[in-house]
Design a protein around this motif. Structure first.
Motif, PDB file in Angstrom:
ATOM      1  N   GLU A  30       0.847  -1.177   0.036  1.00 26.07           N
ATOM      2  CA  GLU A  30      -0.047  -0.036   0.024  1.00 26.07           C
ATOM      3  C   GLU A  30       0.856   1.369  -0.018  1.00 26.07           C
ATOM      4  O   GLU A  30       0.706   2.187  -0.462  1.00 26.07           O
ATOM      5  CB  GLU A  30      -1.017  -0.109   1.146  1.00 26.07           C
ATOM      6  N   TRP A  31       2.157   1.282   0.762  1.00 21.99           N
ATOM      7  CA  TRP A  31       2.809   2.439   0.829  1.00 21.99           C
ATOM      8  C   TRP A  31       3.483   2.699  -0.779  1.00 21.99           C
ATOM      9  O   TRP A  31       4.051   3.895  -0.843  1.00 21.99           O
ATOM     10  CB  TRP A  31       3.919   2.188   1.679  1.00 21.99           C
ATOM     11  N   ALA A  32       3.515   1.510  -1.203  1.00 26.64           N
ATOM     12  CA  ALA A  32       4.006   1.700  -2.910  1.00 26.64           C
ATOM     13  C   ALA A  32       2.934   2.014  -3.905  1.00 26.64           C
ATOM     14  O   ALA A  32       3.184   2.234  -4.971  1.00 26.64           O
ATOM     15  CB  ALA A  32       4.722   0.437  -3.242  1.00 26.64           C
ATOM     16  N   GLY A  33       1.900   2.318  -3.301  1.00 23.09           N
ATOM     17  CA  GLY A  33       0.698   2.693  -4.017  1.00 23.09           C
ATOM     18  C   GLY A  33       0.069   1.735  -4.751  1.00 23.09           C
ATOM     19  O   GLY A  33      -0.785   1.741  -5.707  1.00 23.09           O
ATOM     20  N   LEU A  34       0.070   0.327  -4.318  1.00 28.28           N
ATOM     21  CA  LEU A  34      -0.626  -0.796  -4.648  1.00 28.28           C
ATOM     22  C   LEU A  34      -1.571  -1.130  -3.951  1.00 28.28           C
ATOM     23  O   LEU A  34      -1.837  -1.163  -2.805  1.00 28.28           O
ATOM     24  CB  LEU A  34       0.164  -1.873  -4.697  1.00 28.28           C
ATOM     25  N   GLU A  35      -2.821  -1.663  -4.449  1.00 28.43           N
ATOM     26  CA  GLU A  35      -3.758  -1.988  -3.448  1.00 28.43           C
ATOM     27  C   GLU A  35      -3.533  -3.749  -2.940  1.00 28.43           C
ATOM     28  O   GLU A  35      -2.838  -4.373  -4.134  1.00 28.43           O
ATOM     29  CB  GLU A  35      -5.174  -2.197  -4.567  1.00 28.43           C
ATOM     30  N   ALA A  36      -3.831  -3.925  -1.901  1.00 28.93           N
ATOM     31  CA  ALA A  36      -3.402  -5.286  -1.495  1.00 28.93           C
ATOM     32  C   ALA A  36      -4.164  -5.706  -0.395  1.00 28.93           C
ATOM     33  O   ALA A  36      -5.068  -4.864   0.261  1.00 28.93           O
ATOM     34  CB  ALA A  36      -2.139  -5.288  -0.822  1.00 28.93           C
ATOM     35  N   ARG A  37      -4.523  -6.818  -0.213  1.00 28.49           N
ATOM     36  CA  ARG A  37      -5.305  -7.252   0.912  1.00 28.49           C
ATOM     37  C   ARG A  37      -4.821  -8.362   1.516  1.00 28.49           C
ATOM     38  O   ARG A  37      -4.159  -9.347   1.073  1.00 28.49           O
ATOM     39  CB  ARG A  37      -6.781  -7.643   0.507  1.00 28.49           C
ATOM     40  N   VAL A  38      -4.919  -8.952   2.824  1.00 27.80           N
ATOM     41  CA  VAL A  38      -4.778 -10.260   3.522  1.00 27.80           C
ATOM     42  C   VAL A  38      -6.106 -10.884   3.643  1.00 27.80           C
ATOM     43  O   VAL A  38      -6.968 -10.334   4.097  1.00 27.80           O
ATOM     44  CB  VAL A  38      -4.140  -9.815   4.662  1.00 27.80           C
ATOM     45  N   ALA A 220       7.451   3.838   3.328  1.00 27.04           N
ATOM     46  CA  ALA A 220       8.397   2.695   3.830  1.00 27.04           C
ATOM     47  C   ALA A 220       9.936   3.084   4.200  1.00 27.04           C
ATOM     48  O   ALA A 220      10.446   2.572   4.951  1.00 27.04           O
ATOM     49  CB  ALA A 220       8.366   1.811   2.414  1.00 27.04           C
ATOM     50  N   ALA A 221      10.485   4.009   3.384  1.00 31.49           N
ATOM     51  CA  ALA A 221      11.604   4.634   3.805  1.00 31.49           C
ATOM     52  C   ALA A 221      11.626   5.245   5.371  1.00 31.49           C
ATOM     53  O   ALA A 221      12.608   4.932   6.093  1.00 31.49           O
ATOM     54  CB  ALA A 221      12.267   5.955   2.567  1.00 31.49           C
ATOM     55  N   MET A 222      10.817   5.760   5.688  1.00 30.44           N
ATOM     56  CA  MET A 222      10.733   6.270   6.972  1.00 30.44           C
ATOM     57  C   MET A 222      10.500   5.233   7.999  1.00 30.44           C
ATOM     58  O   MET A 222      11.469   5.151   9.008  1.00 30.44           O
ATOM     59  CB  MET A 222       9.439   7.309   6.988  1.00 30.44           C
TER      60      MET A 222
END
Length: 247
Positions: A30-38, A220-222
């Protein structure tokens, strides 16, 4: 497209919080701008139609037979995912259940699913403590180990070399096993929270299979600064303890 990350058997295989590795993957995606789910899967009927990554944590020995029975119902899917290159991270007893099998001190055994080479055998004493691994693919990996068995038969395909701790043991100096995109390890932590490069590799593989581009985002970097601080603290403690251990 939404990346679907399956957390396998979280009701049985989450003794050390290893199922949370799935949450790490989702958040970094999500931080990379992708949609994701668990998707938590405790039975075969709960499996989603599409699976982009799989996390299987560690459980207690009292749940080994029950976990094995449930995994057996998904044996075909696990083999297909492994063959097709779906990233699968298995930790502790989850890894052992995907191996050739688990030997017990009383001489009995639990047959594994045969997804990964090698088998788990009784250790002389329980193995606990910090674990530091030099991995040719992921660099230095840190975490902690907590297992009552050693692992044999994986000498040709380890995750890395042990720099501190025990790992697979039996004098191998190795930790974990890798077969294609299927990875077994003793590293708890959860391992992906402490080792962002490891998480990013798995996400990169998952995204590429889904025809998506993955690049870690600014958030993510932070957050990785906290992971770096935690890693350095653990490595510092390991270095400080080494002279005491030699003495």
């Amino acid at each position: 497209m939404t990346l679907t990350i399956v957390a396998l058997l979280p009701a049985y295989q989450n003794t050390n919080g290893d199922s949370e590795n799935a949450a790490v993957l989702r958040r970094r995606a999500e931080w990379a701008g992708l949609e994701a789910r668990v998707v938590a899967v405790d039975t075969r009927e709960q499996l989603p139609a599409r699976v982009d990554a799989v996390v299987l944590g560690s459980g207690s020995d009292s749940s080994l037979e029950q976990s094995r029975g449930r995994l057996l119902t998904m044996h075909d899917e696990l083999r297909t995912w492994g063959t097709e290159g779906v990233p699968i991270l298995a930790v502790g007893t989850g890894w052992e259940l995907l191996s050739w099998g688990i030997e017990r001190p009383d001489g009995s055994s639990v047959e594994g699913l045969g997804i990964l080479p090698g088998r788990a055998v009784p250790a002389p004493a329980r193995i606990t403590g910090d674990l530091v691994v030099a991995s040719p693919r992921f660099g230095t990996l840190v975490g902690f180990e907590n297992h009552a068995r050693e692992y044999v038969g994986a000498e040709g395909s380890p995750l890395g070399r042990v720099r501190s701790g025990v790992g697979n043991s039996r004098g191998s100096g190795q930790e974990g096993v890798v077969m294609g995109s299927v990875i077994g390890t003793h590293l708890h932590g959860p391992v992906l929270a402490k080792n962002p490069a490891f998480a990013d590799h798995l996400l990169g593989v998952a995204a590429e299979r889904a025809s998506l581009a993955y690049e870690p985002g600014p958030r993510a970097a932070m957050v990785d600064e906290y992971a770096t601080a935690a890693r350095e603290a653990q490595l510092g403690a390991v270095r400080a303890a080494a002279p005491l251990a030699r003495g």
